[in-house]
Write a protein that holds these residues in place. Structure first.
Motif, PDB file in Angstrom:
ATOM      1  N   PRO A   1       1.041   1.271  -8.522  1.00  0.00           N
ATOM      2  CA  PRO A   1       0.104   1.227  -7.401  1.00  0.00           C
ATOM      3  C   PRO A   1      -0.748  -0.039  -7.452  1.00  0.00           C
ATOM      4  O   PRO A   1      -0.896  -0.648  -8.510  1.00  0.00           O
ATOM      5  CB  PRO A   1      -0.773   2.453  -7.651  1.00  0.00           C
ATOM      6  N   ASN A   2      -1.262  -0.435  -6.282  1.00  0.00           N
ATOM      7  CA  ASN A   2      -2.183  -1.574  -6.238  1.00  0.00           C
ATOM      8  C   ASN A   2      -3.595  -1.042  -6.170  1.00  0.00           C
ATOM      9  O   ASN A   2      -4.061  -0.656  -5.108  1.00  0.00           O
ATOM     10  CB  ASN A   2      -1.917  -2.441  -5.005  1.00  0.00           C
ATOM     11  N   LEU A   3      -4.276  -1.010  -7.300  1.00  0.00           N
ATOM     12  CA  LEU A   3      -5.605  -0.402  -7.321  1.00  0.00           C
ATOM     13  C   LEU A   3      -6.680  -1.458  -7.494  1.00  0.00           C
ATOM     14  O   LEU A   3      -6.435  -2.505  -8.089  1.00  0.00           O
ATOM     15  CB  LEU A   3      -5.670   0.615  -8.463  1.00  0.00           C
TER      16      LEU A   3
ATOM     17  N   MET B   1       0.850  -1.195   0.000  1.00  0.00           N
ATOM     18  CA  MET B   1       0.000   0.000   0.000  1.00  0.00           C
ATOM     19  C   MET B   1       0.885   1.243   0.000  1.00  0.00           C
ATOM     20  O   MET B   1       1.934   1.273   0.622  1.00  0.00           O
ATOM     21  CB  MET B   1      -0.897  -0.038   1.240  1.00  0.00           C
ATOM     22  N   LYS B   2       0.424   2.271  -0.739  1.00  0.00           N
ATOM     23  CA  LYS B   2       1.225   3.488  -0.862  1.00  0.00           C
ATOM     24  C   LYS B   2       1.225   4.298   0.438  1.00  0.00           C
ATOM     25  O   LYS B   2       0.241   4.323   1.184  1.00  0.00           O
ATOM     26  CB  LYS B   2       0.664   4.362  -1.986  1.00  0.00           C
ATOM     27  N   GLY B   3       2.334   5.000   0.649  1.00  0.00           N
ATOM     28  CA  GLY B   3       2.503   5.812   1.845  1.00  0.00           C
ATOM     29  C   GLY B   3       1.391   6.820   2.052  1.00  0.00           C
ATOM     30  O   GLY B   3       1.060   7.169   3.190  1.00  0.00           O
TER      31      GLY B   3
ATOM     32  N   ILE C   1     -19.615  -1.928  -8.448  1.00  0.00           N
ATOM     33  CA  ILE C   1     -19.023  -3.236  -8.163  1.00  0.00           C
ATOM     34  C   ILE C   1     -17.549  -3.050  -7.852  1.00  0.00           C
ATOM     35  O   ILE C   1     -16.810  -2.406  -8.612  1.00  0.00           O
ATOM     36  CB  ILE C   1     -19.218  -4.201  -9.355  1.00  0.00           C
ATOM     37  N   TYR C   2     -17.141  -3.593  -6.701  1.00  0.00           N
ATOM     38  CA  TYR C   2     -15.758  -3.460  -6.250  1.00  0.00           C
ATOM     39  C   TYR C   2     -15.096  -4.827  -6.283  1.00  0.00           C
ATOM     40  O   TYR C   2     -15.676  -5.817  -5.843  1.00  0.00           O
ATOM     41  CB  TYR C   2     -15.744  -2.890  -4.827  1.00  0.00           C
ATOM     42  N   ASN C   3     -13.902  -4.864  -6.822  1.00  0.00           N
ATOM     43  CA  ASN C   3     -13.190  -6.130  -6.925  1.00  0.00           C
ATOM     44  C   ASN C   3     -11.699  -5.897  -6.685  1.00  0.00           C
ATOM     45  O   ASN C   3     -11.070  -5.138  -7.406  1.00  0.00           O
ATOM     46  CB  ASN C   3     -13.416  -6.709  -8.331  1.00  0.00           C
ATOM     47  N   SER C   4     -11.168  -6.521  -5.648  1.00  0.00           N
ATOM     48  CA  SER C   4      -9.745  -6.338  -5.359  1.00  0.00           C
ATOM     49  C   SER C   4      -9.259  -7.476  -4.480  1.00  0.00           C
ATOM     50  O   SER C   4      -9.972  -7.898  -3.556  1.00  0.00           O
ATOM     51  CB  SER C   4      -9.532  -5.011  -4.645  1.00  0.00           C
ATOM     52  N   PRO C   5      -8.072  -7.977  -4.733  1.00  0.00           N
ATOM     53  CA  PRO C   5      -7.530  -9.045  -3.876  1.00  0.00           C
ATOM     54  C   PRO C   5      -7.317  -8.569  -2.445  1.00  0.00           C
ATOM     55  O   PRO C   5      -7.200  -9.385  -1.534  1.00  0.00           O
ATOM     56  CB  PRO C   5      -6.200  -9.392  -4.547  1.00  0.00           C
ATOM     57  N   ARG C   6      -7.282  -7.234  -2.237  1.00  0.00           N
ATOM     58  CA  ARG C   6      -7.062  -6.720  -0.879  1.00  0.00           C
ATOM     59  C   ARG C   6      -8.350  -6.665  -0.053  1.00  0.00           C
ATOM     60  O   ARG C   6      -8.311  -6.421   1.137  1.00  0.00           O
ATOM     61  CB  ARG C   6      -6.378  -5.355  -0.935  1.00  0.00           C
ATOM     62  N   GLN C   7      -9.483  -6.894  -0.681  1.00  0.00           N
ATOM     63  CA  GLN C   7     -10.781  -6.983   0.008  1.00  0.00           C
ATOM     64  C   GLN C   7     -11.028  -5.827   0.972  1.00  0.00           C
ATOM     65  O   GLN C   7     -11.339  -6.036   2.130  1.00  0.00           O
ATOM     66  CB  GLN C   7     -10.886  -8.315   0.753  1.00  0.00           C
TER      67      GLN C   7
ATOM     68  N   ILE D   1      -9.938   8.707 -12.272  1.00  0.00           N
ATOM     69  CA  ILE D   1      -9.178   8.962 -11.049  1.00  0.00           C
ATOM     70  C   ILE D   1      -8.030   7.975 -10.873  1.00  0.00           C
ATOM     71  O   ILE D   1      -6.870   8.355 -10.788  1.00  0.00           O
ATOM     72  CB  ILE D   1     -10.119   8.909  -9.820  1.00  0.00           C
ATOM     73  N   HIS D   2      -8.379   6.696 -10.835  1.00  0.00           N
ATOM     74  CA  HIS D   2      -7.309   5.727 -10.610  1.00  0.00           C
ATOM     75  C   HIS D   2      -6.347   5.643 -11.792  1.00  0.00           C
ATOM     76  O   HIS D   2      -5.204   5.227 -11.634  1.00  0.00           O
ATOM     77  CB  HIS D   2      -7.894   4.354 -10.252  1.00  0.00           C
ATOM     78  N   SER D   3      -6.794   6.055 -12.964  1.00  0.00           N
ATOM     79  CA  SER D   3      -5.848   6.040 -14.083  1.00  0.00           C
ATOM     80  C   SER D   3      -4.877   7.219 -13.975  1.00  0.00           C
ATOM     81  O   SER D   3      -3.724   7.124 -14.393  1.00  0.00           O
ATOM     82  CB  SER D   3      -6.582   5.965 -15.422  1.00  0.00           C
TER      83      SER D   3
HETATM   84  C1  HEM Z   1     -15.229   7.309  -4.049  1.00  0.00           C
HETATM   85  C2  HEM Z   1     -14.079   7.290  -4.700  1.00  0.00           C
HETATM   86  C3  HEM Z   1     -13.002   6.265  -4.530  1.00  0.00           C
HETATM   87  C4  HEM Z   1     -13.105   4.940  -4.214  1.00  0.00           C
HETATM   88  C5  HEM Z   1     -14.384   4.124  -3.952  1.00  0.00           C
HETATM   89  C6  HEM Z   1     -11.755   4.401  -4.176  1.00  0.00           C
HETATM   90  C7  HEM Z   1     -11.417   3.130  -3.816  1.00  0.00           C
HETATM   91  C8  HEM Z   1     -10.140   2.706  -3.499  1.00  0.00           C
HETATM   92  C9  HEM Z   1      -9.817   1.524  -2.746  1.00  0.00           C
HETATM   93  C10 HEM Z   1     -10.850   0.601  -2.143  1.00  0.00           C
HETATM   94  C11 HEM Z   1      -8.466   1.458  -2.633  1.00  0.00           C
HETATM   95  C12 HEM Z   1      -7.645   0.432  -1.882  1.00  0.00           C
HETATM   96  C13 HEM Z   1      -6.927  -0.570  -2.729  1.00  0.00           C
HETATM   97  C14 HEM Z   1      -7.791  -1.773  -3.093  1.00  0.00           C
HETATM   98  O1  HEM Z   1      -8.931  -1.902  -2.622  1.00  0.00           O
HETATM   99  O2  HEM Z   1      -7.298  -2.638  -3.854  1.00  0.00           O
HETATM  100  C15 HEM Z   1      -7.932   2.600  -3.329  1.00  0.00           C
HETATM  101  C16 HEM Z   1      -6.582   2.869  -3.441  1.00  0.00           C
HETATM  102  C17 HEM Z   1      -6.108   4.079  -3.856  1.00  0.00           C
HETATM  103  N1  HEM Z   1      -6.821   5.137  -4.378  1.00  0.00           N
HETATM  104 FE1  HEM Z   1      -8.837   5.230  -4.587  1.00  0.00          FE
HETATM  105  N2  HEM Z   1     -10.850   5.409  -4.490  1.00  0.00           N
HETATM  106  C18 HEM Z   1     -11.582   6.548  -4.682  1.00  0.00           C
HETATM  107  C19 HEM Z   1     -11.096   7.806  -4.983  1.00  0.00           C
HETATM  108  C20 HEM Z   1      -9.752   8.101  -5.051  1.00  0.00           C
HETATM  109  C21 HEM Z   1      -9.235   9.431  -5.265  1.00  0.00           C
HETATM  110  C22 HEM Z   1     -10.082  10.711  -5.425  1.00  0.00           C
HETATM  111  C23 HEM Z   1      -7.877   9.310  -5.300  1.00  0.00           C
HETATM  112  C24 HEM Z   1      -6.862  10.381  -5.478  1.00  0.00           C
HETATM  113  C25 HEM Z   1      -6.834  11.237  -6.436  1.00  0.00           C
HETATM  114  C26 HEM Z   1      -7.566   7.920  -5.086  1.00  0.00           C
HETATM  115  C27 HEM Z   1      -6.274   7.431  -5.015  1.00  0.00           C
HETATM  116  C28 HEM Z   1      -5.964   6.172  -4.566  1.00  0.00           C
HETATM  117  C29 HEM Z   1      -4.614   5.761  -4.215  1.00  0.00           C
HETATM  118  C30 HEM Z   1      -3.344   6.607  -4.312  1.00  0.00           C
HETATM  119  C31 HEM Z   1      -4.693   4.439  -3.761  1.00  0.00           C
HETATM  120  C32 HEM Z   1      -3.549   3.585  -3.225  1.00  0.00           C
HETATM  121  C33 HEM Z   1      -2.877   2.707  -4.219  1.00  0.00           C
HETATM  122  C34 HEM Z   1      -1.785   1.882  -3.573  1.00  0.00           C
HETATM  123  O3  HEM Z   1      -1.719   1.780  -2.384  1.00  0.00           O
HETATM  124  O4  HEM Z   1      -0.969   1.284  -4.320  1.00  0.00           O
HETATM  125  N3  HEM Z   1      -8.715   7.209  -4.973  1.00  0.00           N
HETATM  126  N4  HEM Z   1      -8.962   3.342  -3.880  1.00  0.00           N
END
Ligand code: HEM
Ligand SMILES: Nc1ncnc2c1ncn2[C@@H]1O[C@H](COP(=O)(O)OP(=O)(O)OP(=O)(O)O)[C@@H](O)[C@H]1O
Ligand SMILES: [Mg+2]
Ligand SMILES: [Zn+2]
Lengths: 316, 179
Positions: free
Chosen positions: B113-115, B1-3, B131-137, B102-104
């Motif tokens: 990153p692990n998204l 997970m990122k800092g 729908i949410y899908n991730s090995p990190r649950q 966003i994630h892109s």
């Molecule tokens: C409602 C909106 C969002 C949802 C539901 C969402 C969901 C998530 C979840 C659940 C994770 C954890 C990793 C995983 O589950 O595999 C994650 C990671 C992350 N997200 Fe989002 N996200 C959202 C918005 C954003 C926004 C606005 C940003 C920043 C611009 C962002 C940046 C990140 C970053 C940096 C990580 C960490 C990646 C890593 O640790 O390698 N997300 N996101």
């Protein structure tokens, strides 16, 4: 405690600032990278275009040689066909006499008399032998022409539908055949292992070999100009080393100036008089070999001339 | 997970419970020289350990803790990456763009990153299926993020989780009512 908290907040702010800076730089780098990738793609596309146009140029120079090659068999085909026309008249005489005799239109004595007369001008045994020689010659001439045409067609085929597996020995044979006219004043030695399989564009690799051989032949011709007793030699060898095919083209020509060695693969670099070389020959070789994930290098031989070294990954 | 995720937890704990608790947590679960930097990756287990301790101190269940953390995380990320979040004019607009926009963008800014994979679609003018899908649950965290997002746009939401990978489903589904 209050002080510690302040110190912590200051450290936190520093981290925030640095991260902001980092993000700014990362964004810039990303944009730059996207731009570079676009440029790279453009360059790669231009490279393909250069390969294609170089091919057309080589085709131009080749066609003079090819015309010459086709003219030879064509000349003796024409000559043989003239002879055949004469022979067909002689055969006609024999055949019509025989036919008359069978239909009882001439008597046995008349038949033999006229037959002997014919024998005096045209010997029947000679006629039979000559006919078989002539048909054999004509067949060879036609085969020679169709081989040349086939090579040309193979060579001109577009790149996209020719990503196939093929043998190094085929490429060498193909290139040397196309250049037969240019190479005929030289001694050419080919040692090639069998079953060296490559994958990629056979026409392009043939082109690479042609460019190299043309250079080698030109370099030998340069020495011969100064010393007519000089005997130019080109040695082509191909063998397997690890999972690579090594192809060496060695000549005993004029060799390279040390200062030129690093530049010969540059596009448009040529030591020929203005208007003679495009300087694209080795640049295209480089492009083609890179496209096949191989490497190419050039060096002076210890005695004389140059060796071009190609390394290409084998398919298995 | 990122800092950046750890830094959010750090801020949350220090703001609400003080520096002493955070120091204790670091001492318990992390190498002694640990300083979190947003762009760097740290072990997932470290986050889980920290969050577990936090949930104990707060007397909350792990899902509740993650949900609360997710809610805070959204405002933290919105503050940190203003230019990304400011692109969006509504709650629905943002939710529909998590994966594709966003994630892109995150993919461009962070190294590997692990998204999660998130697929959102509109059911009607006030309902979104996500729908949410991730090995990190981390679906509870995702749910919190959605709440945080609603707060950001001054909307009220009701979120139902209809499937969940923690209950044997292949992925987690949220039905989001907003307005
Ligand atoms: C409602 C909106 C969002 C949802 C539901 C969402 C969901 C998530 C979840 C659940 C994770 C954890 C990793 C995983 O589950 O595999 C994650 C990671 C992350 N997200 Fe989002 N996200 C959202 C918005 C954003 C926004 C606005 C940003 C920043 C611009 C962002 C940046 C990140 C970053 C940096 C990580 C960490 C990646 C890593 O640790 O390698 N997300 N996101
Ligand atoms: N076998 C060789 N022996 C000596 N010099 C060579 C040899 N091959 C290439 N060179 C040198 O490298 C230069 C570049 O070669 P390249 O094939 O790229 O262009 P070119 O032969 O000059 O032009 P073009 O191929 O268009 O006729 C040549 O001008 C020549 O100086
Ligand atoms: Mg050349
Ligand atoms: Zn779930």
């Amino acid at each position: 405690m209050q002080n510690y908290y302040k110190a912590y907040m200051r450290e936190k702010q520093a981290r925030d600032k640095l991260e902001e800076l980092l993000e700014e730089k990362t964004t810039k780098l990303y944009a730059l990278n996207v731009e570079l990738e676009k440029k790279l793609e453009l360059l790669e596309r231009q490279q393909v275009a250069v390969v294609q146009s170089e091919k057309m140029a080589t085709l131009g120079t080749l066609s003079a040689g090819v015309a010459h090659e086709i003219n030879n068999p064509l000349a003796y085909l024409t000559c043989n066909i003239d002879t055949l026309a004469v022979y067909s008249k002689d055969m006609n005489d024999y055949l019509s006499l025989t036919s008359k005799y069978i239909k009882d239109e001439v008597s046995r004595d008349e038949f033999f008399e006229q037959f002997h007369k014919l024998q005096k001008t045209t010997d029947i045994a000679e006629l039979i032998e000559d006919l078989s020689d002539i048909s054999q010659d004509c067949k060879e001439g036609c085969e020679r022409i169709s081989a040349i045409v086939k090579n040309l067609l193979d060579f001109a085929k577009p790149k996209s539908d020719s990503l196939l597996e093929f043998e190094v020995s085929d490429v060498i044979e193909h290139a040397t055949q196309l250049l037969e006219n240019k190479l005929k004043l030289l001694q050419l030695d080919v040692t090639c292992e069998q079953n060296l399989l490559l994958k990629g564009s056979k026409p392009n690799l043939t082109q690479a070999l042609i460019n190299t051989l043309v250079n080698a032949a030109q370099s030998c011709a340069k020495v011969k100009n100064a010393d007519p007793s000089f005997r130019g030699t080109i040695q082509i060898s191909a063998y397997k080393s690890n999972d690579k095919a090594i192809i060496r083209i060695k000549d005993n020509g004029a060799g390279l100036e040390e200062a030129d060695i690093n530049r010969v693969f540059d596009p448009f670099y040529s030591t020929k008089p203005l208007g003679e070389g495009t300087g694209m020959g080795l640049a295209v070789v480089y492009g083609i070999i890179s496209n096949h994930h191989g490497t190419v290098s050039i060096s002076n031989n210890p005695d004389s001339g140059v060796t071009l070294n190609l390394e290409l990954p084998l398919t298995i | 997970m990122k800092g950046v995720i750890f830094r959010c937890l750090e801020e949350l704990v220090i703001e609400t419970k003080g520096m002493d608790l955070w120091e204790e947590l670091l001492e318990q679960h992390c190498p002694s020289d640990r300083v979190y930097i947003s762009a760097q990756s740290y072990p997932d287990e470290e986050l889980v350990a920290l969050a577990t301790s936090v949930s104990k101190t707060l007397n909350l269940s792990m899902p509740e803790t993650l949900k609360a953390f997710g809610t805070y995380l959204f405002s933290f990320l919105a503050k940190k990456h203003t230019s990304i979040v400011n692109e969006f004019h509504s709650f629905e607009h943002l939710i529909l763009s998590i994966d594709k926009v966003i994630h892109s963008e995150v993919q461009k800014l962070y190294d590997e990153p692990n998204l999660p994979v998130i697929d959102a679609s509109v059911l009607d003018s006030e309902t979104i299926k996500l729908i949410y899908n991730s090995p990190r649950q981390l679906c509870f965290c995702a749910e919190g993020l959605i709440y945080g997002c609603a707060q950001h746009f001054n909307e009220s939401v009701d979120i139902q989780q209809t499937t969940c990978s923690h209950h044997g489903d292949s992925m987690c589904t949220f039905i989001i009512k907003h307005g």
